[in-house]
Design a protein around this motif. Structure first.
Motif, mmCIF file in Angstrom:
data_model
loop_
_atom_site.group_PDB
_atom_site.id
_atom_site.type_symbol
_atom_site.label_atom_id
_atom_site.label_comp_id
_atom_site.label_asym_id
_atom_site.label_seq_id
_atom_site.Cartn_x
_atom_site.Cartn_y
_atom_site.Cartn_z
ATOM 1 N N SER A 266 -4.091 -61.467 39.862
ATOM 2 C CA SER A 266 -4.103 -61.323 38.401
ATOM 3 C C SER A 266 -5.487 -60.982 37.862
ATOM 4 O O SER A 266 -5.653 -60.771 36.657
ATOM 5 C CB SER A 266 -3.617 -62.621 37.739
ATOM 6 O OG SER A 266 -2.298 -62.921 38.138
ATOM 7 N N VAL A 267 -6.505 -60.970 38.751
ATOM 8 C CA VAL A 267 -7.872 -60.655 38.310
ATOM 9 C C VAL A 267 -7.947 -59.175 37.947
ATOM 10 O O VAL A 267 -7.549 -58.312 38.728
ATOM 11 C CB VAL A 267 -8.907 -60.993 39.411
ATOM 12 C CG1 VAL A 267 -10.293 -60.508 39.014
ATOM 13 C CG2 VAL A 267 -8.930 -62.494 39.671
ATOM 14 N N SER A 268 -8.466 -58.904 36.752
ATOM 15 C CA SER A 268 -8.580 -57.523 36.292
ATOM 16 C C SER A 268 -9.785 -56.843 36.933
ATOM 17 O O SER A 268 -10.879 -57.420 36.994
ATOM 18 C CB SER A 268 -8.723 -57.487 34.766
ATOM 19 O OG SER A 268 -9.053 -56.188 34.334
ATOM 20 N N ALA A 269 -9.589 -55.609 37.412
ATOM 21 C CA ALA A 269 -10.685 -54.855 38.024
ATOM 22 C C ALA A 269 -11.637 -54.304 36.979
ATOM 23 O O ALA A 269 -12.795 -53.985 37.266
ATOM 24 C CB ALA A 269 -10.125 -53.712 38.863
ATOM 25 N N SER A 270 -11.167 -54.195 35.729
ATOM 26 C CA SER A 270 -11.957 -53.534 34.686
ATOM 27 C C SER A 270 -12.684 -54.499 33.747
ATOM 28 O O SER A 270 -13.443 -54.074 32.894
ATOM 29 C CB SER A 270 -11.054 -52.615 33.851
ATOM 30 O OG SER A 270 -9.986 -53.349 33.286
ATOM 31 N N SER A 271 -12.438 -55.802 33.879
ATOM 32 C CA SER A 271 -13.129 -56.755 33.009
ATOM 33 C C SER A 271 -13.784 -57.845 33.844
ATOM 34 O O SER A 271 -13.426 -58.050 35.008
ATOM 35 C CB SER A 271 -12.156 -57.380 31.999
ATOM 36 O OG SER A 271 -11.160 -58.123 32.668
ATOM 37 N N SER A 272 -14.710 -58.556 33.247
ATOM 38 C CA SER A 272 -15.457 -59.574 33.973
ATOM 39 C C SER A 272 -14.610 -60.822 34.211
ATOM 40 O O SER A 272 -14.040 -61.381 33.281
ATOM 41 C CB SER A 272 -16.713 -59.965 33.187
ATOM 42 O OG SER A 272 -17.288 -61.132 33.741
ATOM 43 N N PRO A 273 -14.517 -61.281 35.470
ATOM 44 C CA PRO A 273 -13.780 -62.519 35.739
ATOM 45 C C PRO A 273 -14.438 -63.734 35.086
ATOM 46 O O PRO A 273 -13.782 -64.730 34.818
ATOM 47 C CB PRO A 273 -13.793 -62.624 37.268
ATOM 48 C CG PRO A 273 -14.817 -61.670 37.742
ATOM 49 C CD PRO A 273 -15.015 -60.641 36.692
#
Length: 462
Positions: A266-273
């Motif tokens: 579910s971690v987005s590649a385009s935003s900061s975790p």
């Protein structure tokens, strides 16, 4: 009369252990951890932890090789000078100029990043003006005294450490309370559920290696402070040995917590975790706070690059031919103990960045060339490791020094690993241009340095 802690070349040993340790931390933690870790997690899942650990071990070995040479002779300002000393002036010229040019592009890239992060709050502020103000302020700090540079880096690094520890503690709290999130529950099980070594395929797994590699690039900056550290022998041991511990805490600890709170798929590649974790904890201002952190992180990288570029140019001038224009003009230290002319010429070239901000096409070309210069750093690292092997066979070798552990095995393995990373760039579509340009530079400029030195040696009757 010589000043206290003054080197033979006029530089001052004014950086305390506190400064160097925080510079080491600052060099270990880049903006990639705050912003780019999302793309590596989404590409490889939990196995990204193994990649960071694997990569961290090899960078640690490289630092131990550099640390061993600096321990034997802490009067050098850059690790490139050891390449000249042990591999000869041709290799030294290639590595020195290549690394310095790479630092200039890194300086311009960080300057552009600083301006972009600043525009998050002030979108209408002219990018070129913001860049000029930040570049001017940090140049002034570097020209004033090495100690002031160290103090600035201390606080820049402190901000990054506070951000990481805050995120880790927030994540641990969410996991401990089994907090419900929009994507499930914060739990240790999120880290191992559906685990696969290469969840998105073998290609995606191996493309993560270059991404992680470049997040560690710049870790060697700490060695450049040794020539101006108050107690170099104590400082180099502590700074280098604790690097592996920092990698375990700051990288692996951070990534583990992130994937426990936000399941890796579910971690987005385009935003900061980082932002994702803080927002799940209810911090509405997480994005703004992170922007402040990455702004200081980019400013820290810019500050370190100015410091490093100035010392490298000074070293190049020192190694230049006696009586040459380069040696006459730039092999000088200002009365306050800094290589002011080396810093000034480096900053002068960095002014290209504000000029490029007027053209989108120019920025795209710059980005591609900057990527190629990063690739060249790998070749310089390899030359430094080869210089270390020559050092081991020289009369300078200290049997009771700060030795690279398991040298007979770790040295060739580290060299081979860095070369594998370089050649792997040709198999990653986004890196093919940069790797090709870096190879062309190595072949043509390397040949020029070699034949130019042969001509010089012939004239000198060698």
């Amino acid at each position: 009369m010589a000043k206290k802690h003054e080197n033979a070349d006029g530089t001052l040993r004014s950086l305390s252990n506190r400064h160097v340790q925080m510079i080491a931390i600052g060099g270990t933690i880049g903006t990639g951890l705050f912003l780019g870790s999302g793309s590596t997690i989404s590409a490889t899942g939990p196995s990204v932890i193994l990649i960071y650990a694997f990569m961290g071990v090899f960078f640690f070995f490289m630092l131990r090789a550099l640390g061993e040479m600096f321990y034997s002779d802490p009067n050098h300002h850059t690790f490139v000078s050891f390449i000249t000393k042990y591999l000869g002036p041709a290799a030294g010229n290639f590595a020195g100029w290549s690394y310095w040019i790479g630092l200039l592009f890194a300086c311009m890239a960080e300057l552009t990043a600083v301006g972009t992060y600043f525009q998050y709050w002030f979108p209408h502020a002219p990018l070129w003006l913001v860049e000029l103000i930040f570049l001017g302020a940090l140049t002034l700090l570097n020209l004033t005294a090495a100690r002031l540079f160290g103090e600035t880096e201390f606080w820049f690094a402190m901000i990054k450490i506070i951000a990481i520890i805050s995120m880790i503690l927030t994540g641990v709290f969410l996991v401990a309370t089994h907090a419900k999130t929009p994507v499930g529950y914060a739990s240790l099980a999120s880290l191992t559920k559906n685990f696969k070594l290469a969840p998105n395929g073998t290609y995606a797994f191996f493309t993560a290696f270059p991404m992680v590699f470049f997040s560690f690039a710049g870790i060697e900056f700490v060695t450049i402070t040794i020539g101006e550290a108050e107690d170099p022998h104590q400082v180099i041991k502590k700074a280098v040995n604790e690097t592996l511990l920092r990698i375990l805490i700051f990288y692996i600890g951070t990534l583990t917590v992130i994937m426990c709170v936000v399941p890796w798929w579910s971690v987005s590649a385009s935003s900061s975790p980082f932002v994702q974790v803080f927002q799940l904890a209810g911090f509405a201002t997480a994005a703004s706070v992170l922007n402040f952190v990455v702004l200081t992180s980019a400013a820290s990288a810019l500050n370190s690059t100015i410091f490093s570029a100035g010392r490298h140019f000074f070293q190049l001038a020192q190694e230049a031919k006696k009586g040459s224009w380069l040696k006459k003009k730039f092999a000088k230290i200002a009365p306050n103990g800094v290589p002011a002319r080396g810093i000034a010429i480096s900053v002068l070239f960095a002014l290209i960045a504000p000029i490029l901000s007027f053209s989108n096409t120019a920025i795209e070309v710059f980005s591609m060339v900057a990527g190629a210069t990063s690739d060249i750093f790998i070749l310089v690292y390899v030359l430094a490791l080869l210089a270390h092997r020559k050092y081991r066979k020289s009369s300078d070798f200290m049997e009771d020094g700060f030795k690279m552990p398991f040298y007979q095995v770790t040295s060739p393995l580290t060299i081979a690993f860095f070369l594998v990373i370089f050649f792997s760039l040709f198999f990653v579509k986004a890196n093919i241009f940069g790797a090709s340009l870096a190879t062309a530079w190595a072949v043509f400029f390397g040949s020029f340095c070699y034949f130019h030195q042969r001509v010089k040696d012939k004239r000198a009757g060698k």
